[in-house]
Scaffold this motif. Sequence first.
Motif, PDB file in Angstrom:
ATOM      1  N   SER A   1      65.441  72.015  52.280  1.00 40.28           N
ATOM      2  CA  SER A   1      64.950  72.945  51.267  1.00 40.28           C
ATOM      3  C   SER A   1      65.653  72.578  49.967  1.00 40.28           C
TER       4      SER A   1
ATOM      5  N   THR B   1      60.237  72.860  50.491  1.00 39.06           N
ATOM      6  CA  THR B   1      60.749  72.822  51.858  1.00 39.06           C
ATOM      7  C   THR B   1      59.950  71.801  52.640  1.00 39.06           C
TER       8      THR B   1
ATOM      9  N   GLU C   1      66.101  78.366  52.481  1.00 39.75           N
ATOM     10  CA  GLU C   1      65.558  78.410  51.125  1.00 39.75           C
ATOM     11  C   GLU C   1      66.398  79.325  50.232  1.00 39.75           C
TER      12      GLU C   1
END
Length: 164
Positions: free
Chosen positions: A113, A127, A155
């Motif tokens: 990510s 991602t 993330e």
Amino acid sequence: MEFIKNFFQTYGLFINIGILILVLIILFLEILNRVELNRIEKRYRKLMKGNNNKNLEELIIQYTDSIDKALEQVNKNTELYNDVNLRLKKCIQKVGIVRYRAFDDVGSDLSFSVALLDENNNGIVLTGLFGRSECTTFAKPIENGISKYDLSDEEKQALEQALK
């Protein structure tokens, strides 16, 4: 009136000698003034002649033009700097990367990510999920450091790195 006439007859020679001495002193001072004036005049001509036989007025005009051109260039550079600065604010300035293993059956940290943000914390989180049979990549927009979409833990971690 008789008194003045007698005074001049008695002291006339001394008065004339005194006047003659004053005239000689004034004449001497006049000669000194002329010599000094000539010296100053020569210096003035030399000053007005200036460099390369240009007079002082031409040099001042030339330097004033040079200053005007320099100021014009400074103004152009300022405008250019402001334009570049505005563009830079929109460029990617903050990056956060997290590598991880998305699936247990894949041997290495091949998933990732990446948060890419500008000065105002606007940008995206990319991602990439790597599995044995497929690889998926997707992006989520970020505005003011916040996403409208739900972010995974990885993330969020990449976004926090970029924000720091």
